[in-house]
Design a protein around this motif. Structure first.
Motif, PDB file in Angstrom:
ATOM      1  N   GLY A  50       5.100   7.627   4.844  1.00 37.34           N
ATOM      2  CA  GLY A  50       6.149   6.975   4.618  1.00 37.34           C
ATOM      3  C   GLY A  50       5.924   5.691   3.525  1.00 37.34           C
ATOM      4  N   PHE A  51       5.195   4.623   3.865  1.00 36.88           N
ATOM      5  CA  PHE A  51       4.905   3.734   2.998  1.00 36.88           C
ATOM      6  C   PHE A  51       4.021   4.245   2.078  1.00 36.88           C
ATOM      7  CE2 PHE A  51       2.573   0.027   1.654  1.00 36.88           C
ATOM      8  CZ  PHE A  51       3.577  -0.866   1.218  1.00 36.88           C
ATOM      9  N   VAL A  52       4.227   3.710   0.639  1.00 35.98           N
ATOM     10  CA  VAL A  52       3.406   4.123  -0.308  1.00 35.98           C
ATOM     11  C   VAL A  52       2.567   2.748  -0.891  1.00 35.98           C
ATOM     12  CG1 VAL A  52       3.079   5.097  -2.652  1.00 35.98           C
ATOM     13  CG2 VAL A  52       4.890   6.005  -1.091  1.00 35.98           C
ATOM     14  N   GLN A  53       1.218   2.915  -0.611  1.00 29.36           N
ATOM     15  CA  GLN A  53       0.654   1.608  -1.024  1.00 29.36           C
ATOM     16  C   GLN A  53       0.269   1.794  -2.466  1.00 29.36           C
ATOM     17  OE1 GLN A  53      -1.025  -1.205   0.826  1.00 29.36           O
ATOM     18  NE2 GLN A  53      -1.613  -1.997  -1.033  1.00 29.36           N
ATOM     19  N   VAL A  54       0.385   0.549  -3.332  1.00 28.07           N
ATOM     20  CA  VAL A  54       0.370   0.413  -4.659  1.00 28.07           C
ATOM     21  C   VAL A  54      -0.564  -0.631  -5.159  1.00 28.07           C
ATOM     22  CG1 VAL A  54       1.504   0.174  -7.053  1.00 28.07           C
ATOM     23  CG2 VAL A  54       2.706   1.294  -5.339  1.00 28.07           C
ATOM     24  N   SER A  55      -0.597  -1.743  -4.518  1.00 34.11           N
ATOM     25  CA  SER A  55      -1.639  -2.722  -4.866  1.00 34.11           C
ATOM     26  C   SER A  55      -3.007  -2.185  -4.496  1.00 34.11           C
ATOM     27  CB  SER A  55      -1.032  -4.001  -4.337  1.00 34.11           C
ATOM     28  OG  SER A  55      -2.196  -4.933  -4.507  1.00 34.11           O
ATOM     29  N   LYS A  56      -3.956  -2.640  -5.412  1.00 31.95           N
ATOM     30  CA  LYS A  56      -5.281  -2.504  -5.093  1.00 31.95           C
ATOM     31  C   LYS A  56      -6.009  -3.492  -4.604  1.00 31.95           C
ATOM     32  CE  LYS A  56      -5.917   1.300  -8.368  1.00 31.95           C
ATOM     33  NZ  LYS A  56      -6.334   1.937  -9.609  1.00 31.95           N
ATOM     34  N   VAL A  57      -5.118  -4.694  -4.641  1.00 29.84           N
ATOM     35  CA  VAL A  57      -5.695  -6.012  -4.416  1.00 29.84           C
ATOM     36  C   VAL A  57      -5.280  -6.448  -2.976  1.00 29.84           C
ATOM     37  CG1 VAL A  57      -5.854  -8.522  -4.989  1.00 29.84           C
ATOM     38  CG2 VAL A  57      -5.671  -6.527  -6.666  1.00 29.84           C
ATOM     39  N   ILE A  58      -3.866  -6.215  -2.647  1.00 30.84           N
ATOM     40  CA  ILE A  58      -3.319  -6.701  -1.418  1.00 30.84           C
ATOM     41  C   ILE A  58      -2.780  -5.392  -0.486  1.00 30.84           C
ATOM     42  CG2 ILE A  58      -1.577  -7.963  -0.098  1.00 30.84           C
ATOM     43  CD1 ILE A  58      -1.227  -9.590  -2.723  1.00 30.84           C
ATOM     44  N   PRO A  59      -3.492  -5.219   0.356  1.00 32.61           N
ATOM     45  CA  PRO A  59      -3.181  -4.046   1.333  1.00 32.61           C
ATOM     46  C   PRO A  59      -1.821  -4.276   2.144  1.00 32.61           C
ATOM     47  CG  PRO A  59      -4.900  -4.800   2.296  1.00 32.61           C
ATOM     48  CD  PRO A  59      -4.666  -5.814   0.999  1.00 32.61           C
ATOM     49  N   ILE A  60      -1.446  -3.576   2.762  1.00 30.66           N
ATOM     50  CA  ILE A  60      -0.174  -3.678   3.541  1.00 30.66           C
ATOM     51  C   ILE A  60      -0.676  -4.218   4.931  1.00 30.66           C
ATOM     52  CG2 ILE A  60       0.108  -1.540   4.518  1.00 30.66           C
ATOM     53  CD1 ILE A  60       2.995  -3.541   3.951  1.00 30.66           C
ATOM     54  N   VAL A  61      -1.738  -4.032   5.318  1.00 31.67           N
ATOM     55  CA  VAL A  61      -2.260  -4.570   6.559  1.00 31.67           C
ATOM     56  C   VAL A  61      -3.776  -5.037   6.327  1.00 31.67           C
ATOM     57  CG1 VAL A  61      -2.859  -2.001   7.364  1.00 31.67           C
ATOM     58  CG2 VAL A  61      -2.780  -3.924   9.179  1.00 31.67           C
ATOM     59  N   GLU A  62      -3.921  -6.214   6.951  1.00 28.33           N
ATOM     60  CA  GLU A  62      -5.259  -6.702   7.157  1.00 28.33           C
ATOM     61  C   GLU A  62      -5.139  -8.077   7.866  1.00 28.33           C
ATOM     62  OE1 GLU A  62      -6.319  -8.252   3.218  1.00 28.33           O
ATOM     63  OE2 GLU A  62      -4.354  -9.303   2.753  1.00 28.33           O
ATOM     64  N   PRO A  63      -6.171  -8.480   8.303  1.00 27.15           N
ATOM     65  CA  PRO A  63      -6.354  -9.517   9.058  1.00 27.15           C
ATOM     66  C   PRO A  63      -6.213 -10.902   8.188  1.00 27.15           C
ATOM     67  CG  PRO A  63      -8.623  -8.314   9.438  1.00 27.15           C
ATOM     68  CD  PRO A  63      -7.684  -7.646   8.227  1.00 27.15           C
ATOM     69  N   TYR A  64      -5.272 -11.623   8.763  1.00 24.38           N
ATOM     70  CA  TYR A  64      -4.719 -12.827   7.961  1.00 24.38           C
ATOM     71  C   TYR A  64      -5.616 -14.133   8.617  1.00 24.38           C
ATOM     72  CZ  TYR A  64      -1.609 -16.303   5.798  1.00 24.38           C
ATOM     73  OH  TYR A  64      -1.104 -17.273   5.064  1.00 24.38           O
ATOM     74  N   ASP A  65      -6.404 -14.570   7.557  1.00 18.93           N
ATOM     75  CA  ASP A  65      -7.260 -15.693   7.642  1.00 18.93           C
ATOM     76  C   ASP A  65      -6.424 -17.285   7.551  1.00 18.93           C
ATOM     77  OD1 ASP A  65      -9.182 -17.870   8.116  1.00 18.93           O
ATOM     78  OD2 ASP A  65     -10.365 -16.819   6.526  1.00 18.93           O
ATOM     79  N   LEU A  66      -6.026 -17.751   8.592  1.00 17.17           N
ATOM     80  CA  LEU A  66      -5.276 -18.960   8.767  1.00 17.17           C
ATOM     81  C   LEU A  66      -6.160 -20.013   8.202  1.00 17.17           C
ATOM     82  CD1 LEU A  66      -3.514 -18.845  12.164  1.00 17.17           C
ATOM     83  CD2 LEU A  66      -2.605 -18.275  10.035  1.00 17.17           C
ATOM     84  N   LYS A  67      -7.558 -20.074   7.795  1.00 18.45           N
ATOM     85  CA  LYS A  67      -8.185 -21.086   7.351  1.00 18.45           C
ATOM     86  C   LYS A  67      -8.274 -21.085   5.992  1.00 18.45           C
ATOM     87  CE  LYS A  67     -11.231 -21.205  11.248  1.00 18.45           C
ATOM     88  NZ  LYS A  67     -12.300 -20.900  11.666  1.00 18.45           N
ATOM     89  N   THR A  68      -7.532 -19.944   5.074  1.00 19.10           N
ATOM     90  CA  THR A  68      -7.631 -20.001   3.654  1.00 19.10           C
ATOM     91  C   THR A  68      -6.416 -20.357   3.149  1.00 19.10           C
ATOM     92  OG1 THR A  68      -7.165 -17.686   3.591  1.00 19.10           O
ATOM     93  CG2 THR A  68      -9.576 -18.072   3.716  1.00 19.10           C
TER      94      THR A  68
END
Length: 213
Positions: A50-68
């Motif tokens: 369904g979803f088509v990933q295009v970016s090679k920098v930002i994936p649709i799913v990844e852990p989100y670091d609240l410290k950055t």
């Protein structure tokens, strides 16, 4: 934020962040994309086609670091491409060009072929089998300052002419299922601050037992 046509629960797409131990096996905050379309089909991220990933920098799913970066701030945009009809998700960058993460093809939807009749922003939680509802946002009720609880800011919607308008330029409906455990406060501040926050609202709460629907 999600887009929906004819208020139909089977036609929607949305990005955001969440904690979902059943999906990821941990208590971390993850970015996500979710869709539902034809015949009730749909899934999170790329768990199904369904979803088509295009970016090679930002994936649709990844852990989100609240410290950055700026803790807790995410900037997303969803829009339908005029030519293809596909629904794109873009991450709006502060000091860099915006990044197109990917898109949901129009063919997977049955009611989102020509725009959406409703958009929404907010928070959702799901109670455990014991009846315990988890915290929402940062766990604080929106009774204090603008950044003391969860907050959505600078919310804008594209109209049928693809012109950006503040969300409160359209008819809005506030939904709060349980005022016992959670809260919602539409922000009102001095004009000076509006240039920074735009239309915004605070939300969230500690959760608890027997919070209701």
């Amino acid at each position: 934020m999600f887009a929906e046509k004819h208020f139909h629960p089977l036609s929607a797409d949305s990005p955001g962040t969440h904690i979902n131990p059943g999906l990821y096996g941990d208590q971390r905050v993850w970015t996500f994309g979710f869709w539902k379309g034809k015949d009730g089909k749909g899934c999170y991220n790329t768990a199904c086609s369904g979803f088509v990933q295009v970016s090679k920098v930002i994936p649709i799913v990844e852990p989100y670091d609240l410290k950055t970066g700026v803790p807790g701030w995410m900037r997303y945009s969803i829009h339908q491409d005029k030519n293809t009809g596909n629904w794109w998700i873009t991450q709006l960058m502060k000091d860099a060009p915006n990044e197109d993460i990917g898109y949901w093809p129009k063919e997977i939807f049955n009611l989102l072929d020509n725009g959406a009749n409703m958009v929404g922003v907010g928070g959702v939680v799901q109670a455990s089998r014991s009846g315990l509802s988890p915290p929402m946002g940062n766990g604080n009720l929106p009774n204090g300052g603008r950044q003391d609880s969860g907050i959505f800011t600078n919310i804008e919607v594209l109209n049928s002419n693809y012109k950006q308008r503040k969300m409160n330029s359209f008819r809005t409906e506030n939904l709060l299922d349980s005022d016992k455990c959670y809260g919602l406060r539409i922000g009102t501040v001095k004009p000076f601050y509006r240039t920074h926050l735009g239309f915004f609202f605070n939300y969230g709460g500690p959760g608890g037992i027997s919070c209701g629907v």
